[in-house]
Every structure is written in structure tokens, then in C-alpha cells.
Design an enzyme around this catalytic site. Structure first.
Site, PDB file in Angstrom:
ATOM      1  N   TYR A 120      31.376 -41.638   6.737  1.00 18.27           N
ATOM      2  CA  TYR A 120      30.547 -41.544   7.978  1.00 18.27           C
ATOM      3  C   TYR A 120      31.326 -42.592   9.102  1.00 18.27           C
ATOM      4  O   TYR A 120      31.820 -42.196  10.066  1.00 18.27           O
ATOM      5  CB  TYR A 120      29.120 -41.862   8.018  1.00 18.27           C
ATOM      6  CG  TYR A 120      28.566 -41.621   9.153  1.00 18.27           C
ATOM      7  CD1 TYR A 120      28.254 -40.183   9.745  1.00 18.27           C
ATOM      8  CD2 TYR A 120      28.027 -42.564  10.234  1.00 18.27           C
ATOM      9  CE1 TYR A 120      27.413 -40.114  11.013  1.00 18.27           C
ATOM     10  CE2 TYR A 120      27.262 -42.426  11.198  1.00 18.27           C
ATOM     11  CZ  TYR A 120      27.015 -41.133  11.622  1.00 18.27           C
ATOM     12  OH  TYR A 120      26.554 -40.914  12.737  1.00 18.27           O
ATOM     13  N   SER A 173      29.339 -42.920  17.026  1.00 13.00           N
ATOM     14  CA  SER A 173      28.183 -43.673  16.470  1.00 13.00           C
ATOM     15  C   SER A 173      28.474 -45.417  16.445  1.00 13.00           C
ATOM     16  O   SER A 173      29.865 -45.499  16.534  1.00 13.00           O
ATOM     17  CB  SER A 173      27.975 -43.356  15.154  1.00 13.00           C
ATOM     18  OG  SER A 173      27.215 -44.334  14.394  1.00 13.00           O
TER      19      SER A 173
END
Length: 263
Positions: A157, A144
Site C-alpha cells: 500500500y 495517501s
């Protein structure tokens, strides 16, 4: 059987929604057979049938990526039933905000790392030796853009996706002489169930199909590292260059990713 042997094979985790489904559709359109992995197998089967995908060109494997033996068994079943894939996409992942002051969020972080990091390595595991022996293949890690700089409320995350980048970089070096390519993709914001609950602006938001098209081209090219869309890569790199006090001030008060159970 001869036709099946002539077609390339893509093994894709997280195939029950979002990016996983879009990638599955794109690879099928390109002539690949599909090995689709998800916990919710009925949903994948219903989706593949609704999309009128050729029933002879896909199989669904039930697995929980958070459980190492489960995803390893799915990989072994794929090899037994369909052969060694040409492309393995470790797409399954979860995204949950945490507050380190909350004890329960430590368990959330452990589960997130189990899926996003250990689960990614376990997805690749059944195929590494077979691909290396064959001298070809692509192992694709979905990271990401959040890997590039840590954001408040996104600690677990961001840490997990930074770990994906570092792990894939290490694996790429290990496999360099084998003919197996390791591709690291860093999506920006993609319109999926994971992002629809976000409480902050999402610039350069892509439809899953638009992401899948760009990802497919990068995977086919064997790109080692690609941010999609490139504009988000530029933004993230600029943020990486900001001095810490300025970066911290800029993101003070920004909406945080929802914690587990938050509405």
C-alpha cells in the site's frame, strides 16, 4: 441540453462507498453533473436515488479499474454521453497488508498495484488529450499520507501510494503548458470501510464529508499537492526526518494492516 452544457462535469471512480460517495455528494451540491464509476453500479444508483440527487445530472458507468480496457472504455463512454469532464478524480483504490514471506501475498501486491497505480493512469488516459486541446481541466490523484514513509506490514500500500505521488508529479510537469492542472491529494485517516478494520490508532480521523469539503476546496483551487488534514502531513513529515534506527524502533511491534483473508 443548454443547462447540461453550462454545468461542469466531475468523473469520479470508486463511487460506491466512502470517499468516492462523499466527493460525489459535494460536487453535486456545488452544481456539477456527475459521471460515477464503480464495479457495483447498482449500489451507486441506489445511493444516488436515496440522496435525491437530480436524476438528470448523474450517470453511472460500470468498470473494473484493475482492467485497463474496462476503465478506458468507461472514460470513452463518459465523453460520448456527457462530454469531456472538468474534473477527473481517480479515487478507486484498495488497501491490503502483505507479508513478503508469503507467496500468495505477491499476487495480492500485483493486484493492488494494478488498481492503485495502473488503474489511476488508465482513469486519466481517455481525458488527457481532450482536456489539453480544450486548455483546461483538473486531474486528481488520490494518494495517501502513507506515501510519505513506509510502514511495517503496509509495504504494498505504501509503495503504491508513493507511486501515485511520483506519477502525478511527473504528469503535472508534462501538462504544465496545457492549462490542465494535476492535483495530488493525500488523505490521512478517513472513516471509511477501508479503514474500519485497522488494528492501530488513527489520529485526526475525519468523517468522509469533512474530507470531501477540504478536498473540494483544494481541487477548485488547483492545488498541486495537499495533505488532508494538514496535521497528518506535519506528523508524516516529522516521521520522514527521523533517523532510520529511531523510526524502526518507534514502529516495532505496531499493529499491521490486515492481510487478505485475515479476520
Amino acid at each position: 441540453m443548454a443547462d447540461a452544457q453550462a454545468r461542469p462535469l466531475a468523473f469520479i471512480t470508486g463511487a460506491s462507498s466512502g470517499i468516492g460517495q462523499a466527493l460525489a455528494a459535494r460536487f453535486h451540491a456545488a452544481g456539477y453533473d456527475l459521471a460515477l464509476v464503480a464495479r457495483r453500479t447498482a449500489e451507486v444508483e441506489a445511493w444516488a436515488t436515496a440522496q435525491a440527487l437530480d436524476a438528470n445530472r448523474w450517470r453511472v458507468y460500470g468498470a473494473d479499474v484493475a482492467v485497463t480496457d474496462s476503465i478506458v472504455a468507461a472514460g470513452a463512454a463518459c465523453i460520448a454521453q456527457q462530454g469531456v469532464p472538468d474534473v477527473v478524480i481517480a479515487n478507486a483504490g484498495i488497501s491490503i497488508g502483505i507479508d513478503t514471506a508469503q507467496r500468495t501475498d505477491l499476487d495480492v501486491m500485483a493486484r493492488l498495484l494494478a488498481v492503485n497505480n495502473v488503474g489511476l493512469a488508465a482513469t486519466f488516459h481517455p481525458f488527457v488529450a481532450a482536456m489539453a486541446a480544450r486548455g483546461s481541466g483538473r486531474l486528481v490523484g488520490i494518494a495517501s499520507v502513507s506515501a510519505i514513509r513506509g510502514l511495517p506490514g503496509h509495504g504494498a500500500y505504501c509503495a503504491s501510494k508513493a507511486g501515485v505521488v511520483a506519477y502525478c508529479e511527473s504528469l503535472r510537469g508534462e501538462l504544465r503548458a496545457s492549462g490542465v492542472k494535476v492535483v495530488t491529494l493525500l488523505p490521512g485517516y478517513v472513516d471509511t470501510p477501508l479503514t474500519r478494520g485497522n488494528r492501530y490508532p488513527m489520529p485526526f480521523l475525519l468523517a468522509p464529508e469533512a474530507f470531501a469539503e477540504r478536498a473540494f476546496r483544494s481541487i477548485e483551487a488547483g492545488s498541486s499537492y495537499r495533505v488532508i488534514p494538514w496535521q497528518m502531513g506535519l506528523v508524516a513529515k516529522l516521521l520522514r526526518l527521523l533517523p532510520n534506527p529511531l523510526f524502526d524502533r518507534l514502529f516495532q511491534g505496531r499493529g499491521r494492516k490486515r492481510r487478505e483473508g485475515e479476520q
